[in-house]
Motif scaffolding. Structure first.
Motif, PDB file in Angstrom:
ATOM      1  N   ASN A  69       0.836  -1.207   0.000  1.00  0.00           N
ATOM      2  CA  ASN A  69       0.000   0.000   0.000  1.00  0.00           C
ATOM      3  C   ASN A  69       0.869   1.255   0.000  1.00  0.00           C
ATOM      4  N   PHE A  70       1.952   1.219   0.779  1.00  0.00           N
ATOM      5  CA  PHE A  70       2.886   2.346   0.825  1.00  0.00           C
ATOM      6  C   PHE A  70       3.538   2.554  -0.544  1.00  0.00           C
ATOM      7  N   ALA A  71       3.948   1.438  -1.175  1.00  0.00           N
ATOM      8  CA  ALA A  71       4.583   1.525  -2.492  1.00  0.00           C
ATOM      9  C   ALA A  71       3.602   2.058  -3.534  1.00  0.00           C
ATOM     10  N   PHE A  72       2.331   1.667  -3.423  1.00  0.00           N
ATOM     11  CA  PHE A  72       1.322   2.166  -4.359  1.00  0.00           C
ATOM     12  C   PHE A  72       1.161   3.680  -4.223  1.00  0.00           C
ATOM     13  N   VAL A  73       1.142   4.161  -2.982  1.00  0.00           N
ATOM     14  CA  VAL A  73       1.043   5.610  -2.741  1.00  0.00           C
ATOM     15  C   VAL A  73       2.264   6.318  -3.328  1.00  0.00           C
ATOM     16  N   CYS A  74       3.442   5.724  -3.138  1.00  0.00           N
ATOM     17  CA  CYS A  74       4.667   6.305  -3.705  1.00  0.00           C
ATOM     18  C   CYS A  74       4.590   6.382  -5.231  1.00  0.00           C
ATOM     19  N   CYS A  75       4.075   5.316  -5.855  1.00  0.00           N
ATOM     20  CA  CYS A  75       3.943   5.295  -7.315  1.00  0.00           C
ATOM     21  C   CYS A  75       2.984   6.383  -7.787  1.00  0.00           C
ATOM     22  N   VAL A  76       1.875   6.546  -7.050  1.00  0.00           N
ATOM     23  CA  VAL A  76       0.903   7.582  -7.404  1.00  0.00           C
ATOM     24  C   VAL A  76       1.557   8.958  -7.330  1.00  0.00           C
ATOM     25  N   ILE A  77       2.315   9.199  -6.256  1.00  0.00           N
ATOM     26  CA  ILE A  77       2.992  10.491  -6.095  1.00  0.00           C
ATOM     27  C   ILE A  77       4.031  10.690  -7.198  1.00  0.00           C
ATOM     28  N   LEU A 132       4.595   8.230 -24.195  1.00  0.00           N
ATOM     29  CA  LEU A 132       5.167   6.887 -24.177  1.00  0.00           C
ATOM     30  C   LEU A 132       5.505   6.448 -22.762  1.00  0.00           C
ATOM     31  N   PHE A 133       6.178   7.326 -22.011  1.00  0.00           N
ATOM     32  CA  PHE A 133       6.642   6.969 -20.671  1.00  0.00           C
ATOM     33  C   PHE A 133       5.472   6.784 -19.704  1.00  0.00           C
ATOM     34  N   TYR A 134       4.598   7.793 -19.631  1.00  0.00           N
ATOM     35  CA  TYR A 134       3.525   7.753 -18.635  1.00  0.00           C
ATOM     36  C   TYR A 134       2.439   6.744 -18.999  1.00  0.00           C
ATOM     37  N   GLY A 135       2.217   6.535 -20.292  1.00  0.00           N
ATOM     38  CA  GLY A 135       1.229   5.537 -20.688  1.00  0.00           C
ATOM     39  C   GLY A 135       1.611   4.155 -20.181  1.00  0.00           C
ATOM     40  N   ALA A 136       2.874   3.767 -20.407  1.00  0.00           N
ATOM     41  CA  ALA A 136       3.339   2.449 -19.971  1.00  0.00           C
ATOM     42  C   ALA A 136       3.417   2.358 -18.447  1.00  0.00           C
ATOM     43  N   ALA A 137       3.929   3.400 -17.790  1.00  0.00           N
ATOM     44  CA  ALA A 137       4.087   3.368 -16.335  1.00  0.00           C
ATOM     45  C   ALA A 137       2.747   3.296 -15.618  1.00  0.00           C
ATOM     46  N   MET A 138       1.765   4.035 -16.094  1.00  0.00           N
ATOM     47  CA  MET A 138       0.445   3.999 -15.469  1.00  0.00           C
ATOM     48  C   MET A 138      -0.227   2.642 -15.679  1.00  0.00           C
ATOM     49  N   PHE A 139       0.004   2.048 -16.847  1.00  0.00           N
ATOM     50  CA  PHE A 139      -0.566   0.730 -17.113  1.00  0.00           C
ATOM     51  C   PHE A 139      -0.007  -0.306 -16.131  1.00  0.00           C
ATOM     52  N   ILE A 140       1.272  -0.205 -15.826  1.00  0.00           N
ATOM     53  CA  ILE A 140       1.908  -1.181 -14.933  1.00  0.00           C
ATOM     54  C   ILE A 140       1.523  -0.958 -13.480  1.00  0.00           C
ATOM     55  N   TYR A 141       1.623   0.274 -13.002  1.00  0.00           N
ATOM     56  CA  TYR A 141       1.604   0.516 -11.555  1.00  0.00           C
ATOM     57  C   TYR A 141       0.296   1.060 -10.999  1.00  0.00           C
ATOM     58  N   LEU A 142      -0.616   1.516 -11.844  1.00  0.00           N
ATOM     59  CA  LEU A 142      -1.849   2.099 -11.313  1.00  0.00           C
ATOM     60  C   LEU A 142      -3.088   1.248 -11.581  1.00  0.00           C
ATOM     61  N   ARG A 143      -2.915   0.061 -12.160  1.00  0.00           N
ATOM     62  CA  ARG A 143      -4.058  -0.831 -12.342  1.00  0.00           C
ATOM     63  C   ARG A 143      -4.384  -1.542 -11.027  1.00  0.00           C
ATOM     64  N   PRO A 144      -5.648  -1.869 -10.786  1.00  0.00           N
ATOM     65  CA  PRO A 144      -6.000  -2.694  -9.623  1.00  0.00           C
ATOM     66  C   PRO A 144      -5.288  -4.041  -9.690  1.00  0.00           C
ATOM     67  N   ARG A 145      -4.970  -4.613  -8.540  1.00  0.00           N
ATOM     68  CA  ARG A 145      -4.205  -5.858  -8.500  1.00  0.00           C
ATOM     69  C   ARG A 145      -4.905  -6.994  -9.232  1.00  0.00           C
ATOM     70  N   CYS A 146      -6.232  -7.008  -9.217  1.00  0.00           N
ATOM     71  CA  CYS A 146      -6.963  -8.115  -9.842  1.00  0.00           C
ATOM     72  C   CYS A 146      -6.766  -8.145 -11.357  1.00  0.00           C
ATOM     73  N   TYR A 147      -6.296  -7.030 -11.944  1.00  0.00           N
ATOM     74  CA  TYR A 147      -6.094  -6.966 -13.391  1.00  0.00           C
ATOM     75  C   TYR A 147      -4.644  -7.203 -13.790  1.00  0.00           C
ATOM     76  N   HIS A 148      -3.778  -7.485 -12.790  1.00  0.00           N
ATOM     77  CA  HIS A 148      -2.369  -7.704 -13.094  1.00  0.00           C
ATOM     78  C   HIS A 148      -2.164  -9.113 -13.643  1.00  0.00           C
ATOM     79  N   ALA A 149      -1.514  -9.206 -14.782  1.00  0.00           N
ATOM     80  CA  ALA A 149      -1.132 -10.500 -15.364  1.00  0.00           C
ATOM     81  C   ALA A 149       0.358 -10.436 -15.670  1.00  0.00           C
TER      82      ALA A 149
END
Length: 315
Positions: free
Chosen positions: A198-206, A251-268
């Motif tokens: 949860n802390f890492a997710f907040v860091c990624c959002v920031i 290019l940068f933010y599109g890929a980064a947001m796809f990786i780190y800001l998706r809900p965990r249930c959608y991670h493959a």
């Protein structure tokens, strides 16, 4: 039990990788290595041109040289180890090596994200306050911008590296990735990591939305300045200077947001690995091409360098 955990935490990790040795994936591996080589040569060449040509000794190109340096380090952090493991058939990486790789990756991604955000501010000052640009973007300000980007990324990388590598790891320790990616490592921990996740997710959002908000605010002001310009040609020229930066940001933010800001249930894992290849190899290759092929000053510096080499070879 504690002794066993400590012993297991000092052992090697196994990187499962992304490619098998089938003909199709051998072709894909070859393509990735070609892209890696282009990224390596492109960023080295761009840094060299900016350093050697006095006409490129401006704040914008100083930031661009730092962006190329980050991209150069980023491709060298993960791809060589992936290639060695693939070609040798060995998939292991030491505990210390895994921690260093993860820390470097997080640091570089964080630094690049913030630098891209602050480069938008540079474009805003250049277009909206051209007469005050030398003062507002002095050498001291440029060094502060670059220094804060590196410090921000390195601090985040060190914190995440220290915390993640102090968790106990047990079992086969097989990382379902081609490098020591933080989320993949946390799945192997023998303890509850939900608080840190949860802390890492907040860091990624920031890390993503702080520079992204700077980009949105800067380009909103740029657009307003362009709309108030009396000359349509001047407006087109102003927007043209921003197009390369906007492409790199997308290019940068599109890929980064796809990786780190998706809900965990959608991670493959398969999707994450493919997207990781995109912004750890493909984006660093595209950035120097975007900023050089669409920039007459960089192309002019390249032609000047080639002419000097041609004259030198004839002497």
């Amino acid at each position: 039990m504690e002794i066993q955990l400590n012993q297991s935490s000092s052992g090697d990790f196994v990187l499962l990788g992304i490619f098998s040795h089938s003909p199709t994936e051998l072709l894909l591996f070859s393509a990735v290595m070609i892209v890696f080589t282009i990224a390596l040569c492109g960023n080295v060449l761009l840094i060299f041109l900016i350093y050697m040509d006095p006409r490129l000794h401006t704040p914008m190109y100083f930031f661009l040289s730092q962006l190329s340096l980050i991209d150069l380090m980023l491709v060298c952090t993960n791809v060589p180890k992936m290639a060695v493991n693939f070609l040798s058939g060995r998939k292991s990486i030491s505990f210390v090596g895994c921690g260093i790789q993860m820390g470097l990756f997080v640091s570089l991604v964080g630094s690049e994200g913030l630098l891209l955000g602050l480069m938008a501010y540079d474009r805003y000052v250049a277009i909206s306050h051209p007469l005050h640009y030398p003062i507002l973007m002095s050498q001291r300000v440029c060094l502060q911008i670059v220094g804060s980007s590196w410090a921000f990324g390195i601090t985040d990388g060190l914190i995440q590296m220290v915390v993640v590598m102090t968790f106990p790891y047990c079992g086969l320790k097989e990382v379902d990735h081609f490098f020591c990616e933080m989320l993949s490592l946390l799945k192997l921990a023998c303890t509850d990591t939900s608080i840190f996740e949860n802390f890492a997710f907040v860091c990624c959002v920031i890390m993503l939305f702080l520079p992204f908000s700077i980009i949105v605010a800067s380009y909103a002001r740029i657009l307003r300045a362009v709309l108030h310009m009396h000359s349509a040609q001047a407006g087109k020229k102003a927007l043209a200077t921003c197009s390369s930066h906007l492409t790199a940001v997308s290019l940068f933010y599109g890929a980064a947001m796809f990786i780190y800001l998706r809900p965990r249930c959608y991670h493959a894992p398969s999707h994450d690995k493919v997207v990781s290849i995109f912004y750890t190899v493909l984006t660093p290759m595209l950035n120097p091409l975007i900023y050089s092929l669409r920039n007459q000053e960089v192309m002019g510096a390249l032609r000047k360098g080639l002419d000097c080499c041609r004259i030198g070879s004839q002497i």
